[in-house]
Design a protein around this motif. Structure first.
Motif, mmCIF file in Angstrom:
data_model
loop_
_atom_site.group_PDB
_atom_site.id
_atom_site.type_symbol
_atom_site.label_atom_id
_atom_site.label_comp_id
_atom_site.label_asym_id
_atom_site.label_seq_id
_atom_site.Cartn_x
_atom_site.Cartn_y
_atom_site.Cartn_z
ATOM 1 N N VAL A 17 72.628 68.086 14.269
ATOM 2 C CA VAL A 17 72.954 67.052 15.202
ATOM 3 C C VAL A 17 73.633 65.853 14.880
ATOM 4 C CG1 VAL A 17 71.775 65.787 16.025
ATOM 5 C CG2 VAL A 17 70.644 67.731 15.626
ATOM 6 N N LEU A 18 74.346 65.291 15.411
ATOM 7 C CA LEU A 18 75.508 63.939 15.026
ATOM 8 C C LEU A 18 74.653 62.859 15.329
ATOM 9 C CD1 LEU A 18 78.104 63.280 14.921
ATOM 10 C CD2 LEU A 18 78.909 63.083 17.435
ATOM 11 N N PHE A 19 75.172 62.612 14.403
ATOM 12 C CA PHE A 19 73.618 61.264 14.171
ATOM 13 C C PHE A 19 75.106 59.915 15.596
ATOM 14 C CE2 PHE A 19 75.944 61.071 10.923
ATOM 15 C CZ PHE A 19 76.390 59.618 10.336
ATOM 16 N N ALA A 20 74.343 59.016 16.320
ATOM 17 C CA ALA A 20 74.699 57.751 16.713
ATOM 18 C C ALA A 20 74.714 57.218 16.145
ATOM 19 C CB ALA A 20 74.745 58.258 17.890
ATOM 20 N N CYS A 21 73.563 56.705 15.091
ATOM 21 C CA CYS A 21 73.156 55.604 14.791
ATOM 22 C C CYS A 21 72.341 55.617 14.020
ATOM 23 C CB CYS A 21 72.073 54.602 15.645
ATOM 24 S SG CYS A 21 71.110 54.815 16.597
ATOM 25 N N THR A 22 72.558 54.245 12.490
ATOM 26 C CA THR A 22 70.944 54.339 11.938
ATOM 27 C C THR A 22 70.102 53.899 12.826
ATOM 28 O OG1 THR A 22 72.806 54.374 10.159
ATOM 29 C CG2 THR A 22 70.828 53.597 8.549
ATOM 30 N N VAL A 23 68.380 54.230 11.930
ATOM 31 C CA VAL A 23 66.998 54.042 12.587
ATOM 32 C C VAL A 23 67.126 54.122 11.130
ATOM 33 C CG1 VAL A 23 65.724 54.500 13.572
ATOM 34 C CG2 VAL A 23 67.303 54.873 14.935
ATOM 35 N N ASN A 24 66.522 52.659 11.101
ATOM 36 C CA ASN A 24 64.579 52.550 9.513
ATOM 37 C C ASN A 24 63.524 53.061 10.312
ATOM 38 O OD1 ASN A 24 66.918 51.153 8.677
ATOM 39 N ND2 ASN A 24 66.479 49.295 9.772
ATOM 40 N N ALA A 25 63.546 53.484 8.943
ATOM 41 C CA ALA A 25 61.326 54.744 9.050
ATOM 42 C C ALA A 25 60.456 53.731 10.238
ATOM 43 C CB ALA A 25 60.675 55.025 8.229
ATOM 44 N N SER A 26 61.172 52.556 10.042
ATOM 45 C CA SER A 26 59.819 51.871 10.351
ATOM 46 C C SER A 26 59.965 51.277 12.030
ATOM 47 C CB SER A 26 59.614 50.637 9.933
ATOM 48 O OG SER A 26 61.315 49.927 10.177
ATOM 49 N N ASP A 27 61.484 51.387 12.684
ATOM 50 C CA ASP A 27 61.830 51.291 13.852
ATOM 51 C C ASP A 27 61.584 53.438 14.544
ATOM 52 O OD1 ASP A 27 62.901 48.800 13.200
ATOM 53 O OD2 ASP A 27 64.493 49.794 12.841
ATOM 54 N N VAL A 28 60.857 54.149 14.267
ATOM 55 C CA VAL A 28 61.012 55.120 14.905
ATOM 56 C C VAL A 28 59.366 55.262 15.134
ATOM 57 C CG1 VAL A 28 60.416 57.642 15.100
ATOM 58 C CG2 VAL A 28 61.749 56.159 13.280
ATOM 59 N N ASP A 29 59.326 55.329 16.923
ATOM 60 C CA ASP A 29 58.640 55.191 18.285
ATOM 61 C C ASP A 29 57.431 56.333 18.013
ATOM 62 O OD1 ASP A 29 56.926 54.872 19.982
ATOM 63 O OD2 ASP A 29 58.316 53.733 21.379
ATOM 64 N N THR A 30 56.785 56.628 17.108
ATOM 65 C CA THR A 30 55.495 57.919 17.303
ATOM 66 C C THR A 30 54.385 57.381 18.183
ATOM 67 O OG1 THR A 30 54.792 56.500 15.418
ATOM 68 C CG2 THR A 30 55.823 58.247 14.626
ATOM 69 N N LYS A 31 54.919 56.779 18.955
ATOM 70 C CA LYS A 31 54.552 57.152 20.231
ATOM 71 C C LYS A 31 55.244 57.232 21.627
ATOM 72 C CE LYS A 31 50.345 54.511 18.642
ATOM 73 N NZ LYS A 31 50.078 52.829 18.782
ATOM 74 N N ASP A 32 56.011 57.839 21.399
ATOM 75 C CA ASP A 32 57.332 58.025 22.417
ATOM 76 C C ASP A 32 57.956 59.746 21.934
ATOM 77 O OD1 ASP A 32 59.436 59.215 24.128
ATOM 78 O OD2 ASP A 32 59.350 56.900 25.147
ATOM 79 N N PRO A 33 56.767 61.064 22.047
ATOM 80 C CA PRO A 33 57.628 62.135 21.400
ATOM 81 C C PRO A 33 59.268 62.268 21.779
ATOM 82 C CG PRO A 33 56.756 62.430 23.856
ATOM 83 C CD PRO A 33 56.039 61.010 22.975
ATOM 84 N N TYR A 34 60.012 61.473 23.030
ATOM 85 C CA TYR A 34 61.301 61.730 23.558
ATOM 86 C C TYR A 34 62.133 60.846 21.753
ATOM 87 C CZ TYR A 34 59.129 64.413 27.123
ATOM 88 O OH TYR A 34 58.600 64.856 27.889
ATOM 89 N N LYS A 35 61.673 59.327 22.093
ATOM 90 C CA LYS A 35 62.772 58.440 21.657
ATOM 91 C C LYS A 35 62.254 58.703 19.802
ATOM 92 C CE LYS A 35 62.078 54.697 24.476
ATOM 93 N NZ LYS A 35 61.061 53.567 24.038
ATOM 94 N N MET A 36 61.035 59.525 18.903
ATOM 95 C CA MET A 36 60.470 60.347 17.671
ATOM 96 C C MET A 36 61.491 61.174 17.763
ATOM 97 S SD MET A 36 59.467 62.714 16.106
ATOM 98 C CE MET A 36 58.034 63.668 16.927
ATOM 99 N N VAL A 37 61.877 61.924 18.107
ATOM 100 C CA VAL A 37 62.681 63.276 18.226
ATOM 101 C C VAL A 37 64.484 62.516 18.353
ATOM 102 C CG1 VAL A 37 63.921 65.034 18.900
ATOM 103 C CG2 VAL A 37 61.564 64.795 19.267
ATOM 104 N N GLU A 38 64.335 61.975 19.306
ATOM 105 C CA GLU A 38 66.345 61.375 18.267
ATOM 106 C C GLU A 38 65.996 60.242 17.603
ATOM 107 O OE1 GLU A 38 68.051 59.990 22.107
ATOM 108 O OE2 GLU A 38 66.097 60.586 23.641
ATOM 109 N N GLN A 39 65.489 59.401 17.170
ATOM 110 C CA GLN A 39 65.109 58.210 16.030
ATOM 111 C C GLN A 39 65.242 58.821 14.936
ATOM 112 O OE1 GLN A 39 62.129 55.634 16.943
ATOM 113 N NE2 GLN A 39 63.222 54.782 18.658
#
Length: 229
Positions: A17-39
């Motif tokens: 997968v081509l990444f679009a940006c860097t996401v810190n582990a603490s910023d991963v939204d595990t309460k939202d399945p869609y955001k979690m996969v993308e992040q």
């Protein structure tokens, strides 16, 4: 039709997968399945790209990346239980206390070995990293749901699009984690379960543990071109 080579091919392309940006582990939204996969996709591939110099010298470093970036968001225990299938119920029905405890201990060992196998498998796939692009489908309401499907489409110039669904599950802690991937309608978890169920029935869980343990300890390489995985 032998689906294993196709599954491995889909698995390879999906993880590229081509990444679009860097996401810190603490910023991963595990309460939202869609955001979690993308992040998680963004942060994992950002690190793979950043540490290519290390990886080129030592492919085993990919285990570290997978362990730290990907595995916290994989529900490997649930996937392991799904892999064992009816074996879990058989263990529950054992009457002898000592025999039952032995069977439970074997399951715990299986879970640990299965986790290591996943790490080795993912690390092997990352050796084939390319700059494919992924388009994520629209998010759906997941209020009150325990399983969600994140739809994606892999886009690569000159090749047909490949449709991929990530299955994610809400845990008791209300956090979402991935546990399966469906490539062009074929579940990778179900395919692996079918492969191991016969061995489990005929030779027992200890043999399956030994088999997966040996595979997980092989040097990191992409083990897909010959149909072995």
């Amino acid at each position: 039709m032998n689906v294993r080579p196709l599954l491995i091919k889909f698995f390879l392309v999906t993880l590229s997968v081509l990444f679009a940006c860097t996401v810190n582990a603490s910023d991963v939204d595990t309460k939202d399945p869609y955001k979690m996969v993308e992040q998680v996709a963004a942060q994992t591939f950002a690190r793979v790209a950043k540490e290519q110099n290390i990886i080129e010298k030592d492919k085993e470093h990919l285990r570290v990346i997978v362990e730290e970036e990907l595995m916290p968001y994989i529900d490997y225990k649930y996937a392991a239980y799904r892999m064992l299938g009816s074996h879990i119920q058989k263990v529950r029905n054992i009457g002898n206390k000592e025999e039952k405890q032995k069977a439970i201990d074997d399951i715990k060992v299986f879970i640990d070995v299965f986790r290591n196998y996943l790490i080795a498998t993912y690390a092997g796939v990352f050796t084939q990293y390319k700059d494919q692009m992924v388009e994520f489908g629209e998010a759906s309401s997941f209020e009150g749901e325990h399983v969600a499907v994140v739809k994606t489409k892999i886009v690569e110039a000159g090749k047909p699009d490949i449709k991929i669904d990530f299955k994610v599950r809400r845990g008791k802690d209300d956090q979402w984690r991935a546990y399966d991937m469906i490539a062009e309608g074929i579940s990778l978890l179900d395919a692996k379960q079918s492969e191991l169920q016969g061995i489990l029935r005929q030779q027992g869980i200890e043999h399956v543990i030994e088999l997966l343990d040996k595979k997980s300890k092989l040097p990191i390489q992409f083990r897909g071109s010959d149909g072995n995985g």
